[in-house]
Design an enzyme around this catalytic site. Sequence first.
Site, PDB file in Angstrom:
ATOM      1  N   CYS A   1       0.786  -1.251  -0.022  1.00  0.00           N
ATOM      2  CA  CYS A   1      -0.186   0.066   0.047  1.00  0.00           C
ATOM      3  C   CYS A   1       0.893   1.250   0.096  1.00  0.00           C
ATOM      4  O   CYS A   1       0.310   2.533  -0.097  1.00  0.00           O
ATOM      5  CB  CYS A   1      -0.963   0.096   1.133  1.00  0.00           C
ATOM      6  SG  CYS A   1      -2.315  -1.134   1.020  1.00  0.00           S
TER       7      CYS A   1
ATOM      8  N   GLU B   1     -11.326  -8.818   7.115  1.00  0.00           N
ATOM      9  CA  GLU B   1     -10.739  -9.851   6.001  1.00  0.00           C
ATOM     10  C   GLU B   1     -10.618  -9.423   4.940  1.00  0.00           C
ATOM     11  O   GLU B   1     -11.335  -8.378   4.319  1.00  0.00           O
ATOM     12  CB  GLU B   1     -11.981 -10.942   6.349  1.00  0.00           C
ATOM     13  CG  GLU B   1     -13.351 -10.575   5.802  1.00  0.00           C
ATOM     14  CD  GLU B   1     -14.181  -9.820   6.720  1.00  0.00           C
ATOM     15  OE1 GLU B   1     -13.880  -9.309   7.442  1.00  0.00           O
ATOM     16  OE2 GLU B   1     -15.401  -9.639   6.214  1.00  0.00           O
TER      17      GLU B   1
ATOM     18  N   TYR C   1      -3.509   4.224   5.656  1.00  0.00           N
ATOM     19  CA  TYR C   1      -2.674   3.251   6.168  1.00  0.00           C
ATOM     20  C   TYR C   1      -1.508   3.091   5.330  1.00  0.00           C
ATOM     21  O   TYR C   1      -0.395   2.889   5.930  1.00  0.00           O
ATOM     22  CB  TYR C   1      -3.486   1.910   5.698  1.00  0.00           C
ATOM     23  CG  TYR C   1      -2.794   0.525   5.835  1.00  0.00           C
ATOM     24  CD1 TYR C   1      -2.575  -0.025   6.966  1.00  0.00           C
ATOM     25  CD2 TYR C   1      -2.553  -0.046   4.576  1.00  0.00           C
ATOM     26  CE1 TYR C   1      -1.785  -1.184   7.124  1.00  0.00           C
ATOM     27  CE2 TYR C   1      -1.618  -1.366   4.819  1.00  0.00           C
ATOM     28  CZ  TYR C   1      -1.565  -1.868   6.113  1.00  0.00           C
ATOM     29  OH  TYR C   1      -0.755  -3.187   6.122  1.00  0.00           O
TER      30      TYR C   1
END
Length: 356
Positions: A121, A192, A150
């Site tokens: 990311c 998830e 993030y």
Amino acid sequence: MKSDLVLVTGAGGFIGGHLVADLRRQGYRFIRAVDIKPFEDWCQIFSGAENLSLDLNLRENCLRAARGARQVYNLAANMGGMGFIENNKALCMLSVLINTHMLQAALECGVERYFYSSSACVYNAEKQKRPDCPGLKEEDAYPAMAEDGYGWEKLFSERMCRHFREDFGLQTRVARFHNVYGPFGTWDGGREKAPAAICRKVIEAKASGRLEIEIWGTGERTRSFMYVDDCITGIGKIMPSAILEPVNLGSNELVTINQLVSIVEEIAGVRLKRIYNPAAPQGVTGRNSDNTLLRRHLNWEPGIPLREGLAKTYAWIYDEFAKRQRLGAPLIALGSRSRCDTQSLWPAAPASGSGP
Ligand code: NAD
Ligand code: GDD
């Protein structure tokens, strides 16, 4: 040295649990396993390790965790799949406290080597705009335009590792993980990632007899998925290596999300009607790992085929699902639409007026 004290943070999580298991298999006798979660929520827990439930956002807890350790594997972070990171950007950025305090604590405690788990990311969004985009090379993180929240935190923490090495001599190693999946990973609740989510949805569809599946987006986005055993092997090779700069640790078996669904359907022996949800979190259009640097240094790269890893993951989630059914827990999300757990691991703010 097998007699070294090794600290694993985020040890109650998915990859951290597998890492502790592997260190034990290798014969490390003194392992300190730390996580903020209460022990009953750890993905795996080993009685031979020193298990501590500590909030590593706090400097004093990082010092407690690092005391006496020769090696640190810092895996603790507030993270999840797209459903979590797109809706919890501030929480993701607050992991900077863990990484800042852990680096300082490692330095103060004389730690010899420090591993940091970064992420794909961190890569520039401009390089991930096509489903067939070429694998991301390490230099594609700059000019910086990381995943909001993030990804920026990971990029900042990577750089802190670099400067602690350059300025203070702490031997840091950084790997950029690409989507990791396998047994003991989160498979429901909102954190998830796609492989576990798709396995769960296929299992739910079969169990309910409602033979349809909701897929986020159009199904045409691409990703590569790394089985957790490859991730653990890679960490073990990168930690003692001479790779000073952040390096990709990911599979380069690129698939569309539709292909991922087809593989899981084949494993499950079922075909489902696909319902696409364009309003759900989707992230970048295409992402793959270029493993040139990894191969050059280690003469190795992740190679466990997706089909093989998914079969093991599906079997594990199937058993967990069945266990839950036997216990009579509600079959959450049977045939459901997107759910997102915004519950945080961050302590609740004090009610107004009740603070110090
Ligand atoms: P995970 O969520 O299962 O594990 C992270 C653990 O960190 C959790 O158990 C959590 O409780 C713990 N934690 C969070 N805040 C904490 C705090 N303040 N103090 C102590 N512990 C805290 O995630 P994972 O998949 O095992 O990921 C491990 C690391 O790898 C993370 O740093 C993550 O960002 C990175 N990573 C993972 C993936 C992936 O696909 N799994 C991809 C890229 C990077
Ligand atoms: N999570 C999830 N659940 N994703 C789905 C679903 C579903 O039911 N259906 C389709 N998708 C699609 C998402 O919309 C996205 O386009 C793609 O599958 C992959 O989603 P995730 O697996 O959630 O995340 P990611 O690959 O975009 O990012 C993950 O990997 C990074 C490293 O490569 C995240 O876990 C990041 O935290 C991680 O750092």
